[in-house]
Design a protein around this motif. Structure first.
Motif, PDB file in Angstrom:
ATOM      1  N   MET A  86      16.844 -27.224  -2.388  1.00  0.00           N
ATOM      2  CA  MET A  86      15.623 -27.709  -1.723  1.00  0.00           C
ATOM      3  C   MET A  86      14.768 -28.477  -2.719  1.00  0.00           C
ATOM      4  O   MET A  86      14.494 -27.980  -3.815  1.00  0.00           O
ATOM      5  N   ASN A  87      14.354 -29.684  -2.366  1.00  0.00           N
ATOM      6  CA  ASN A  87      13.482 -30.498  -3.213  1.00  0.00           C
ATOM      7  C   ASN A  87      12.037 -30.367  -2.736  1.00  0.00           C
ATOM      8  O   ASN A  87      11.741 -30.650  -1.573  1.00  0.00           O
ATOM      9  N   ILE A  88      11.172 -29.947  -3.641  1.00  0.00           N
ATOM     10  CA  ILE A  88       9.761 -29.742  -3.302  1.00  0.00           C
ATOM     11  C   ILE A  88       8.889 -30.583  -4.217  1.00  0.00           C
ATOM     12  O   ILE A  88       9.016 -30.515  -5.451  1.00  0.00           O
ATOM     13  N   LEU A  89       7.992 -31.358  -3.630  1.00  0.00           N
ATOM     14  CA  LEU A  89       7.034 -32.179  -4.365  1.00  0.00           C
ATOM     15  C   LEU A  89       5.650 -31.574  -4.220  1.00  0.00           C
ATOM     16  O   LEU A  89       5.179 -31.362  -3.100  1.00  0.00           O
ATOM     17  N   ILE A  90       4.998 -31.316  -5.350  1.00  0.00           N
ATOM     18  CA  ILE A  90       3.639 -30.774  -5.340  1.00  0.00           C
ATOM     19  C   ILE A  90       2.700 -31.858  -5.859  1.00  0.00           C
ATOM     20  O   ILE A  90       2.702 -32.182  -7.053  1.00  0.00           O
ATOM     21  N   VAL A  91       1.927 -32.423  -4.971  1.00  0.00           N
ATOM     22  CA  VAL A  91       0.979 -33.479  -5.333  1.00  0.00           C
ATOM     23  C   VAL A  91      -0.309 -32.829  -5.825  1.00  0.00           C
ATOM     24  O   VAL A  91      -0.946 -32.064  -5.113  1.00  0.00           O
ATOM     25  N   GLY A  92      -0.682 -33.134  -7.065  1.00  0.00           N
ATOM     26  CA  GLY A  92      -1.864 -32.513  -7.660  1.00  0.00           C
ATOM     27  C   GLY A  92      -1.533 -31.260  -8.441  1.00  0.00           C
ATOM     28  O   GLY A  92      -2.319 -30.317  -8.498  1.00  0.00           O
ATOM     29  N   ALA A  93      -0.376 -31.235  -9.089  1.00  0.00           N
ATOM     30  CA  ALA A  93       0.081 -30.026  -9.791  1.00  0.00           C
ATOM     31  C   ALA A  93      -0.631 -29.795 -11.116  1.00  0.00           C
ATOM     32  O   ALA A  93      -0.361 -28.800 -11.790  1.00  0.00           O
ATOM     33  N   SER A  94      -1.533 -30.693 -11.493  1.00  0.00           N
ATOM     34  CA  SER A  94      -2.316 -30.469 -12.712  1.00  0.00           C
ATOM     35  C   SER A  94      -3.588 -29.670 -12.428  1.00  0.00           C
ATOM     36  O   SER A  94      -4.275 -29.239 -13.356  1.00  0.00           O
ATOM     37  N   GLY A  95      -3.908 -29.458 -11.157  1.00  0.00           N
ATOM     38  CA  GLY A  95      -5.124 -28.757 -10.787  1.00  0.00           C
ATOM     39  C   GLY A  95      -4.927 -27.258 -10.631  1.00  0.00           C
ATOM     40  O   GLY A  95      -3.837 -26.723 -10.842  1.00  0.00           O
ATOM     41  N   LEU A  96      -5.974 -26.579 -10.243  1.00  0.00           N
ATOM     42  CA  LEU A  96      -5.961 -25.119 -10.124  1.00  0.00           C
ATOM     43  C   LEU A  96      -4.955 -24.646  -9.085  1.00  0.00           C
ATOM     44  O   LEU A  96      -4.062 -23.844  -9.378  1.00  0.00           O
ATOM     45  N   VAL A  97      -5.074 -25.128  -7.858  1.00  0.00           N
ATOM     46  CA  VAL A  97      -4.187 -24.689  -6.787  1.00  0.00           C
ATOM     47  C   VAL A  97      -2.775 -25.233  -7.003  1.00  0.00           C
ATOM     48  O   VAL A  97      -1.788 -24.493  -6.994  1.00  0.00           O
ATOM     49  N   GLY A  98      -2.670 -26.541  -7.213  1.00  0.00           N
ATOM     50  CA  GLY A  98      -1.361 -27.153  -7.397  1.00  0.00           C
ATOM     51  C   GLY A  98      -0.623 -26.608  -8.606  1.00  0.00           C
ATOM     52  O   GLY A  98       0.599 -26.408  -8.564  1.00  0.00           O
ATOM     53  N   GLY A  99      -1.350 -26.347  -9.678  1.00  0.00           N
ATOM     54  CA  GLY A  99      -0.727 -25.808 -10.885  1.00  0.00           C
ATOM     55  C   GLY A  99      -0.144 -24.427 -10.671  1.00  0.00           C
ATOM     56  O   GLY A  99       0.959 -24.119 -11.136  1.00  0.00           O
ATOM     57  N   ASN A 100      -0.874 -23.579  -9.974  1.00  0.00           N
ATOM     58  CA  ASN A 100      -0.366 -22.240  -9.693  1.00  0.00           C
ATOM     59  C   ASN A 100       0.845 -22.280  -8.772  1.00  0.00           C
ATOM     60  O   ASN A 100       1.803 -21.531  -8.955  1.00  0.00           O
ATOM     61  N   ILE A 101       0.818 -23.164  -7.786  1.00  0.00           N
ATOM     62  CA  ILE A 101       1.968 -23.303  -6.891  1.00  0.00           C
ATOM     63  C   ILE A 101       3.183 -23.789  -7.687  1.00  0.00           C
ATOM     64  O   ILE A 101       4.294 -23.250  -7.551  1.00  0.00           O
ATOM     65  N   TYR A 102       2.970 -24.790  -8.513  1.00  0.00           N
ATOM     66  CA  TYR A 102       4.056 -25.370  -9.311  1.00  0.00           C
ATOM     67  C   TYR A 102       4.734 -24.315 -10.178  1.00  0.00           C
ATOM     68  O   TYR A 102       5.963 -24.155 -10.155  1.00  0.00           O
ATOM     69  N   HIS A 103       3.941 -23.571 -10.949  1.00  0.00           N
ATOM     70  CA  HIS A 103       4.510 -22.603 -11.886  1.00  0.00           C
ATOM     71  C   HIS A 103       5.112 -21.398 -11.163  1.00  0.00           C
ATOM     72  O   HIS A 103       6.153 -20.876 -11.588  1.00  0.00           O
ATOM     73  N   HIS A 104       4.501 -20.989 -10.059  1.00  0.00           N
ATOM     74  CA  HIS A 104       5.039 -19.834  -9.336  1.00  0.00           C
ATOM     75  C   HIS A 104       6.377 -20.178  -8.683  1.00  0.00           C
ATOM     76  O   HIS A 104       7.341 -19.398  -8.787  1.00  0.00           O
ATOM     77  N   LEU A 105       6.461 -21.320  -8.024  1.00  0.00           N
ATOM     78  CA  LEU A 105       7.711 -21.689  -7.370  1.00  0.00           C
ATOM     79  C   LEU A 105       8.831 -21.885  -8.384  1.00  0.00           C
ATOM     80  O   LEU A 105       9.990 -21.541  -8.122  1.00  0.00           O
ATOM     81  N   LYS A 106       8.490 -22.426  -9.543  1.00  0.00           N
ATOM     82  CA  LYS A 106       9.496 -22.571 -10.595  1.00  0.00           C
ATOM     83  C   LYS A 106       9.983 -21.207 -11.082  1.00  0.00           C
ATOM     84  O   LYS A 106      11.164 -21.037 -11.423  1.00  0.00           O
ATOM     85  N   ALA A 107       9.089 -20.235 -11.103  1.00  0.00           N
ATOM     86  CA  ALA A 107       9.429 -18.921 -11.641  1.00  0.00           C
ATOM     87  C   ALA A 107      10.250 -18.077 -10.674  1.00  0.00           C
ATOM     88  O   ALA A 107      11.079 -17.275 -11.101  1.00  0.00           O
ATOM     89  N   VAL A 108      10.022 -18.233  -9.378  1.00  0.00           N
ATOM     90  CA  VAL A 108      10.627 -17.295  -8.412  1.00  0.00           C
ATOM     91  C   VAL A 108      11.737 -17.911  -7.564  1.00  0.00           C
ATOM     92  O   VAL A 108      12.342 -17.206  -6.758  1.00  0.00           O
TER      93      VAL A 108
END
Length: 294
Positions: free
Chosen positions: A1-23
């Motif tokens: 599955m390919n997932i694009l997170i727009v705004g991954a440098s911010g608070l919400v986007g950053g947490n989504i980015y790192h969590h999805l990568k981890a789990v």
């Protein structure tokens, strides 16, 4: 599955980015606009759709998560064109991208689409934004909801771990941990439902896995005023001095929804085992990490 997170440098986007990568084993891509972060793609989603970078245009996205927006509410009130550009235009373009790839679009919205007379709000509550920011977020919601496959997640008063340490709770607690006395003021008549950005990321993971659609409110167990928020912090830090005010005293450019906040009953009914953390949990985590360093 390919997932694009727009705004991954911010608070919400950053947490989504790192969590999805981890789990997950998903292919996770993130973007930044003005704040450069390693491993993220530089990308302004508000520019002409045909000018998007090749990797954005041509990757077959299964899910696009749109966390970007201009969130300075008072700035938006006086700079309507900028607000429309960064909030509405970006959404229009990402809807186009979603249609090309038949992607699920997840849009992060806000309780500012409500007038703050009867919160905390359920998903089907009557909308009535008071500010330009709220109006542009609602316009964007309406654009997203024209897709066949979408999620609109409304959140408010987000805090948590962040690379830039910009959010209020993280910033002020870090100063207090260093032994700096702080004097902070808060409104007695603005109520909301603060939420940890990591909890948002965990909720999104569940919603993606289960292929959920529609509108969900995400909120923690805390429902309190700005002053009550500060009083929780003061339980742990005597160095914090609190001053209170009424919202009307500030004469802010943008009108705020006073009794805002969100009711997460729908989400919690579907995910009865999900645990939203609260402000106390976050501060205790910071204290534990601080003590471990000593």
């Amino acid at each position: 599955m390919n997932i694009l997170i727009v705004g991954a440098s911010g608070l919400v986007g950053g947490n989504i980015y790192h969590h999805l990568k981890a789990v997950s084993e998903f292919n996770i891509y993130g973007t930044y606009n003005s704040f450069e972060v390693p491993n993220l793609i530089r990308f302004n989603s508000s520019i002409n759709y045909k000018s998007y970078p090749k990797i954005i245009l041509e990757t077959a996205w299964d899910v696009i998560i749109h966390t970007g927006a201009l969130t300075n509410v008072d700035f938006c009130e006086e700079n309507i064109a900028d607000s429309e550009y960064y909030t509405v235009e970006s959404t229009i373009n990402l809807v186009k991208l979603s249609k090309v790839h038949h992607s699920k679009l997840i849009y992060i919205s806000t309780d500012y689409i409500f007038d703050g007379k009867d919160g905390p709000y359920r998903e089907d509550a009557q909308v009535n934004p008071l500010s330009i920011y709220g109006k542009h977020k609602l316009i964007s919601e309406n654009i997203v909801s024209q897709l066949n496959d979408y999620l609109i997640l409304r959140i408010t008063n987000v805090y948590g771990d962040e690379l830039r340490n910009k959010n209020f709770l993280s910033r002020i607690t870090q100063d207090l941990l260093l032994g700096n006395e702080k004097s902070v003021s808060g409104a007695t008549d603005q109520f909301a439902s603060p939420i940890n950005a990591l909890d948002i990321a965990k909720a999104i993971f569940n919603l993606i896995i289960d292929d959920k659609k529609g509108v969900y409110h995400l909120a923690s167990t805390d429902y309190l005023s700005r002053v009550q928020f500060l009083q929780i912090i003061k339980k742990y830090f005597n160095l914090l001095k609190i001053e209170s005010y009424k919202t009307s005293d500030l004469k802010q450019k943008a009108e705020r929804p006073l009794r805002g906040g969100l009711n997460a009953e729908k989400f919690l009914t579907e995910y009865s085992d999900f645990h939203f953390t609260n402000i106390d949990d976050y501060i205790l985590k910071l204290l534990k990490a601080h003590d471990a360093k000593l």
